[in-house]
Design an enzyme around this catalytic site. Sequence first.
Site, PDB file in Angstrom:
ATOM      1  N   SER A  10       0.875  -1.178   0.000  1.00 21.83           N
ATOM      2  CA  SER A  10       0.000   0.000   0.000  1.00 21.83           C
ATOM      3  C   SER A  10       0.906   1.219   0.000  1.00 21.83           C
ATOM      4  CB  SER A  10      -0.852   0.014   1.270  1.00 21.83           C
ATOM      5  OG  SER A  10      -1.515   1.259   1.419  1.00 21.83           O
ATOM      6  N   TYR A  47      -2.070  -0.563  10.688  1.00 17.84           N
ATOM      7  CA  TYR A  47      -2.058  -0.752   9.232  1.00 17.84           C
ATOM      8  C   TYR A  47      -0.765  -0.196   8.636  1.00 17.84           C
ATOM      9  CZ  TYR A  47      -3.858  -0.958   4.415  1.00 17.84           C
ATOM     10  OH  TYR A  47      -4.049  -1.240   3.083  1.00 17.84           O
ATOM     11  N   LYS A  98       2.001  -2.496   6.721  1.00 10.34           N
ATOM     12  CA  LYS A  98       2.370  -2.357   5.309  1.00 10.34           C
ATOM     13  C   LYS A  98       3.855  -1.993   5.164  1.00 10.34           C
ATOM     14  CE  LYS A  98      -1.571  -3.551   3.440  1.00 10.34           C
ATOM     15  NZ  LYS A  98      -1.710  -4.750   2.580  1.00 10.34           N
TER      16      LYS A  98
HETATM   17  N1  LIG Z   1      -8.640  -0.464  -1.551  1.00  9.48           N
HETATM   18  C1  LIG Z   1      -7.586   0.304  -1.381  1.00  9.48           C
HETATM   19  O1  LIG Z   1      -7.658   1.536  -1.537  1.00  9.48           O
HETATM   20  C2  LIG Z   1      -6.257  -0.293  -1.004  1.00  9.48           C
HETATM   21  C3  LIG Z   1      -5.126   0.533  -1.046  1.00  9.48           C
HETATM   22  C4  LIG Z   1      -3.891  -0.001  -0.745  1.00  9.48           C
HETATM   23  C5  LIG Z   1      -3.762  -1.336  -0.441  1.00  9.48           C
HETATM   24  N2  LIG Z   1      -4.858  -2.129  -0.381  1.00  9.48           N
HETATM   25  C6  LIG Z   1      -4.649  -3.539  -0.062  1.00  9.48           C
HETATM   26  O2  LIG Z   1      -5.175  -4.332  -1.104  1.00  9.48           O
HETATM   27  C7  LIG Z   1      -5.561  -5.608  -0.581  1.00  9.48           C
HETATM   28  C8  LIG Z   1      -6.991  -5.899  -1.034  1.00  9.48           C
HETATM   29  O3  LIG Z   1      -7.833  -4.862  -0.552  1.00  9.48           O
HETATM   30  P1  LIG Z   1      -9.283  -4.556  -1.161  1.00  9.48           P
HETATM   31  O4  LIG Z   1      -9.455  -3.096  -1.117  1.00  9.48           O
HETATM   32  O5  LIG Z   1      -9.456  -5.300  -2.432  1.00  9.48           O
HETATM   33  O6  LIG Z   1     -10.174  -5.170   0.016  1.00  9.48           O
HETATM   34  P2  LIG Z   1     -11.551  -5.973   0.038  1.00  9.48           P
HETATM   35  O7  LIG Z   1     -12.041  -5.766   1.422  1.00  9.48           O
HETATM   36  O8  LIG Z   1     -12.429  -5.606  -1.112  1.00  9.48           O
HETATM   37  O9  LIG Z   1     -11.083  -7.483  -0.168  1.00  9.48           O
HETATM   38  C9  LIG Z   1     -10.293  -8.153   0.771  1.00  9.48           C
HETATM   39  C10 LIG Z   1     -10.573  -9.633   0.668  1.00  9.48           C
HETATM   40  O10 LIG Z   1      -9.726 -10.308   1.612  1.00  9.48           O
HETATM   41  C11 LIG Z   1     -10.497 -11.309   2.235  1.00  9.48           C
HETATM   42  N3  LIG Z   1      -9.961 -11.632   3.547  1.00  9.48           N
HETATM   43  C12 LIG Z   1     -10.016 -10.891   4.688  1.00  9.48           C
HETATM   44  N4  LIG Z   1      -9.487 -11.575   5.708  1.00  9.48           N
HETATM   45  C13 LIG Z   1      -9.067 -12.773   5.196  1.00  9.48           C
HETATM   46  C14 LIG Z   1      -8.463 -13.924   5.770  1.00  9.48           C
HETATM   47  N5  LIG Z   1      -8.169 -13.994   7.085  1.00  9.48           N
HETATM   48  N6  LIG Z   1      -8.168 -14.965   4.965  1.00  9.48           N
HETATM   49  C15 LIG Z   1      -8.467 -14.910   3.642  1.00  9.48           C
HETATM   50  N7  LIG Z   1      -9.073 -13.863   3.050  1.00  9.48           N
HETATM   51  C16 LIG Z   1      -9.369 -12.813   3.838  1.00  9.48           C
HETATM   52  C17 LIG Z   1     -11.907 -10.722   2.331  1.00  9.48           C
HETATM   53  O11 LIG Z   1     -12.888 -11.743   2.523  1.00  9.48           O
HETATM   54  C18 LIG Z   1     -12.027 -10.008   1.003  1.00  9.48           C
HETATM   55  O12 LIG Z   1     -12.555 -10.859   0.001  1.00  9.48           O
HETATM   56  C19 LIG Z   1      -5.362  -5.526   0.923  1.00  9.48           C
HETATM   57  O13 LIG Z   1      -4.118  -6.107   1.269  1.00  9.48           O
HETATM   58  C20 LIG Z   1      -5.322  -4.030   1.190  1.00  9.48           C
HETATM   59  O14 LIG Z   1      -4.619  -3.708   2.354  1.00  9.48           O
HETATM   60  C21 LIG Z   1      -6.110  -1.632  -0.656  1.00  9.48           C
END
Ligand SMILES: NC(=O)c1ccc[n+]([C@@H]2O[C@H](COP(=O)([O-])OP(=O)(O)OC[C@H]3O[C@@H](n4cnc5c(N)ncnc54)[C@H](O)[C@@H]3O)[C@@H](O)[C@H]2O)c1
Length: 245
Positions: A142, A155, A159
């Site tokens: 991230s 968080y 990260k």
């Molecule tokens: N959305 C953003 O703006 C953003 C920005 C930077 C980084 N990220 C990172 O991207 C990744 C995905 O985020 P997203 O926005 O798609 O989130 P999201 O919430 O849409 O999806 C996350 C998925 O992870 C699954 N999950 C959660 N806990 C779990 C576990 N213990 N075992 C297996 N699966 C599990 C959830 O069921 C969900 O399907 C994460 O690592 C997040 O930190 C997101």
Amino acid sequence: MRLNQKTAIVTGAGSGMGQAEAIGFAKEGAQVVVADVNLATAEATRDAIVAAGGEAIALAVDVTQLADLQNLVDVTLATYGRIDVLVNNAGIFDYYTNSLDTSEELWDKIFAINVKAMFQLSNLVLPHMQAQQGGAIINICSIAGLVANMGGAAYTASKHAVAGYTKHLAAVYGKDGIKINAICPGTIRTAMTAEMLKTRPTDKIPLDRFGEVGEVVDLAVFLASDEARFMNGALVPIDGGFTIV
Ligand SMILES: NC(=O)c1ccc[n+]([C@@H]2O[C@H](COP(=O)([O-])OP(=O)(O)OC[C@H]3O[C@@H](n4cnc5c(N)ncnc54)[C@H](O)[C@@H]3O)[C@@H](O)[C@H]2O)c1
């Protein structure tokens, strides 16, 4: 197709970026193992891939459970015989909880999912990639792994740990033909951010907008493909320029 004949595992692939990456990889010819703690959403991702003519299986995997991770690797090898790409994507957010307000429980949960799971699954997959003398690991970091103002205490620390762990893997296992890189998304529209984005301005982002999952998929496909053959240990921001101003 850019990922033809490759087998890819994507964790957290029932939603958001993980789901989009699973679907995008399959479109490029990969056989995809869709892993999520929520089996129904993992199956929906698999169904979308199969309906589009792709190849995928879905598995219930809680990434904090070592037995689930071992089963994920065992089933992948039994089904497809190899693991070419691992996307450590599953992650949770702390919604900007400052240190004094962070409970030990929240800290431990964030680190268990965002960091420890990545270490445990990578350790299960790396020996197979070493034996194949090739593979790609993509850790979803991230911009909160690069700067201090895009998450709370746990968080942000988690990260930054992902960034350091990615560099470690790249430094040690690159010689085995394995390329290990991290994607550092800025704010991307997913279930994780949907509520926040209703009120958040975009004026601190030089491109003046939030990102879409498809834009992260394009980068993930590149890093998973042979086109990225000299990329190793990179922490690639995809943030509309947020971290350079
Ligand atoms: N959305 C953003 O703006 C953003 C920005 C930077 C980084 N990220 C990172 O991207 C990744 C995905 O985020 P997203 O926005 O798609 O989130 P999201 O919430 O849409 O999806 C996350 C998925 O992870 C699954 N999950 C959660 N806990 C779990 C576990 N213990 N075992 C297996 N699966 C599990 C959830 O069921 C969900 O399907 C994460 O690592 C997040 O930190 C997101």
